[in-house]
Scaffold this motif. Structure first.
Motif, mmCIF file in Angstrom:
data_model
loop_
_atom_site.group_PDB
_atom_site.id
_atom_site.type_symbol
_atom_site.label_atom_id
_atom_site.label_comp_id
_atom_site.label_asym_id
_atom_site.label_seq_id
_atom_site.Cartn_x
_atom_site.Cartn_y
_atom_site.Cartn_z
ATOM 1 N N THR A 53 42.568 117.425 50.541
ATOM 2 C CA THR A 53 43.156 118.194 51.056
ATOM 3 C C THR A 53 43.176 119.488 49.816
ATOM 4 O O THR A 53 43.831 120.694 49.982
ATOM 5 C CB THR A 53 44.812 118.530 51.490
ATOM 6 O OG1 THR A 53 45.846 117.698 50.654
ATOM 7 C CG2 THR A 53 44.186 117.924 52.876
ATOM 8 N N SER A 54 43.295 119.602 48.502
ATOM 9 C CA SER A 54 43.943 119.848 46.902
ATOM 10 C C SER A 54 42.564 120.740 46.832
ATOM 11 O O SER A 54 42.732 121.802 46.243
ATOM 12 C CB SER A 54 44.674 119.093 46.315
ATOM 13 O OG SER A 54 43.348 118.700 45.973
ATOM 14 N N ILE A 55 41.000 120.211 47.324
ATOM 15 C CA ILE A 55 39.948 121.268 46.422
ATOM 16 C C ILE A 55 39.825 122.684 47.223
ATOM 17 O O ILE A 55 40.035 122.415 48.282
ATOM 18 C CB ILE A 55 38.524 120.126 46.736
ATOM 19 C CG1 ILE A 55 39.509 118.967 46.658
ATOM 20 C CG2 ILE A 55 37.825 120.546 46.244
ATOM 21 C CD1 ILE A 55 37.912 118.303 47.108
ATOM 22 N N LYS A 105 36.593 119.041 56.939
ATOM 23 C CA LYS A 105 37.646 119.632 57.968
ATOM 24 C C LYS A 105 39.327 119.181 57.679
ATOM 25 O O LYS A 105 40.129 119.860 57.724
ATOM 26 C CB LYS A 105 37.707 118.781 59.236
ATOM 27 C CG LYS A 105 37.480 117.143 59.455
ATOM 28 C CD LYS A 105 38.046 117.090 60.933
ATOM 29 C CE LYS A 105 37.285 114.998 60.805
ATOM 30 N NZ LYS A 105 36.684 114.495 59.996
ATOM 31 N N ASP A 106 38.936 118.108 56.999
ATOM 32 C CA ASP A 106 40.238 117.869 56.046
ATOM 33 C C ASP A 106 40.548 118.422 54.487
ATOM 34 O O ASP A 106 41.402 118.645 53.838
ATOM 35 C CB ASP A 106 40.370 116.612 55.161
ATOM 36 C CG ASP A 106 40.230 115.347 56.382
ATOM 37 O OD1 ASP A 106 41.067 116.356 57.713
ATOM 38 O OD2 ASP A 106 40.042 114.460 56.894
ATOM 39 N N ALA A 107 38.788 119.541 54.080
ATOM 40 C CA ALA A 107 39.499 120.161 53.061
ATOM 41 C C ALA A 107 39.888 121.548 52.975
ATOM 42 O O ALA A 107 39.159 122.573 53.238
ATOM 43 C CB ALA A 107 38.153 120.700 52.728
ATOM 44 N N SER A 112 37.674 124.803 59.964
ATOM 45 C CA SER A 112 39.234 124.087 59.485
ATOM 46 C C SER A 112 39.418 124.659 58.373
ATOM 47 O O SER A 112 40.506 124.436 57.692
ATOM 48 C CB SER A 112 39.464 122.928 59.726
ATOM 49 O OG SER A 112 39.480 122.681 60.144
ATOM 50 N N ASN A 113 38.426 125.701 57.678
ATOM 51 C CA ASN A 113 38.774 125.962 56.194
ATOM 52 C C ASN A 113 38.611 127.248 56.273
ATOM 53 O O ASN A 113 37.812 128.440 55.705
ATOM 54 C CB ASN A 113 36.996 125.069 55.357
ATOM 55 C CG ASN A 113 36.866 124.308 56.067
ATOM 56 O OD1 ASN A 113 35.752 123.617 56.056
ATOM 57 N ND2 ASN A 113 37.007 123.292 55.161
ATOM 58 N N GLU A 156 33.555 132.906 62.931
ATOM 59 C CA GLU A 156 34.839 133.343 64.077
ATOM 60 C C GLU A 156 36.014 133.327 62.248
ATOM 61 O O GLU A 156 36.523 133.646 62.708
ATOM 62 C CB GLU A 156 34.599 132.717 64.705
ATOM 63 C CG GLU A 156 35.765 133.193 65.997
ATOM 64 C CD GLU A 156 35.617 132.988 66.874
ATOM 65 O OE1 GLU A 156 36.541 133.770 67.833
ATOM 66 O OE2 GLU A 156 34.366 132.118 68.408
ATOM 67 N N LYS A 157 36.517 131.977 61.927
ATOM 68 C CA LYS A 157 37.132 131.553 61.900
ATOM 69 C C LYS A 157 38.210 131.324 60.223
ATOM 70 O O LYS A 157 38.708 131.738 59.626
ATOM 71 C CB LYS A 157 38.064 129.941 62.171
ATOM 72 C CG LYS A 157 37.874 129.553 63.168
ATOM 73 C CD LYS A 157 39.157 130.280 64.418
ATOM 74 C CE LYS A 157 39.035 129.422 65.493
ATOM 75 N NZ LYS A 157 39.028 128.485 66.167
#
Length: 312
Positions: free
Chosen positions: A188-190, A206-208, A228-229, A248-249
């Protein structure tokens, strides 16, 4: 009288002497053994089998005996918090990195452009910066390097990386010019990820959640999901096989390069922060949708493409 004096000078019998000798002998053996364990001269010796590695250490004034003898004082290695082997003028390339495990206090390590095939960094737990680009690594495990901030291992022969999720402070990772076919970025920190010029067919980010800059040009990616980014600012994904992409996000996008793909449609109307857009050389992409009031200062299009508020 004479006989009596002789007996008085020898009051301890032969039978009583024997156990005393045994006890003294055992005590001496134990004492010697203990001293050998404490004073073993090999405890402070670090094995350096690669002569080019040791030569560089000597040139940098690190190996204090100044002799290429495939060993150095462990205490010499433990003094260092920074090791930059690229500062050495020696032209020989390091192949065997055995001995690096003794540099336990390193925070910075650079051994770029060598011929290292394998590396064990499990003892170098204080590392925050690693440059091992331009070697022949086919695997790397950073599970014990929880203090990492920057990891540059581009231009190797990597297809996997172990322990990426174990570095909660990791900000920048360069994996370009390797042999990755798929990768999951479970960290999650990158913030910056470079993984261009690989064999990637899929990438999972998705976890980044803090990813801001992603460079994945010249791979074989067909589909992506960056929903998710939401902090993503720069996305360089040219030279792949994308047919569609949903942004879109990704409302923070400022730079989007997706040239030389197979896109059939592209909607950037929700990306109001865009200042640089490159979508040329997508043969089936003729219309890029924007909002009526949207202005993008820098746009690169092929002559058959246009920006329009209405793309059918």
């Amino acid at each position: 009288m004479v006989n009596r004096i002789k007996k008085m000078k020898n009051p301890i019998s032969r039978s009583s002497i024997t156990p005393i000798i045994i006890v003294l002998t055992l005590s001496l053996i134990i004492s010697c053994s203990s001293n050998e364990e404490t004073l073993n001269p090999t405890d402070n010796i670090l094995n350096i089998p690669d002569i080019h590695f040791e030569t560089k250490l000597i040139e940098l004034g690190i190996d204090s005996d100044g002799i290429v003898n495939q060993q150095m004082l462990r205490s010499d290695a433990e003094k260092l918090d920074r090791l930059d082997l690229n500062l050495s003028a020696n032209s020989g390339k390091i192949v065997d990195f055995t001995g690096i495990e003794g540099f336990v206090n390193l925070t910075y390590l650079s051994a770029a452009g060598q011929e290292i095939e394998d590396v064990d960094l499990s003892f170098n737990t204080k590392l925050d910066t690693i440059f091992l680009n331009g070697n022949y690594l086919n695997n790397i495990d950073i599970s014990n390097n929880s203090n990492l901030i920057l990891l540059d291992i581009q231009s190797n022969e990597l297809s996997t990386i172990t322990g990426l999720s174990k570095s909660p402070n990791l900000k920048k990772v360069n994996l370009s010019f390797n042999n990755f076919e798929e990768i999951t970025i479970n960290n999650t920190s990158i913030e910056v990820l470079l993984i261009s010029h690989n064999l990637l067919k899929s990438i999972d980010t998705k976890d980044a959640l803090n990813l801001k800059n992603l460079f994945i040009i010249l791979n074989q990616i067909t589909t992506v999901d960056f929903s998710s980014n939401i902090l993503l600012e720069t996305l360089v994904i040219s030279g792949n096989k994308l047919q569609n992409i949903n942004l879109e996000k990704n409302t923070n996008l400022t730079h989007l390069y997706c040239s030389s793909n197979l896109l059939t449609g592209l909607d950037v109307s929700n990306n109001q922060e865009l200042i640089d857009l490159r979508v040329d050389r997508n043969p089936d992409l003729t219309c890029i949708k924007i909002l009526n009031s949207q202005e993008i200062p820098n746009v690169s299009l092929s002559d058959y493409q246009e920006l329009n508020t209405n793309c059918n």
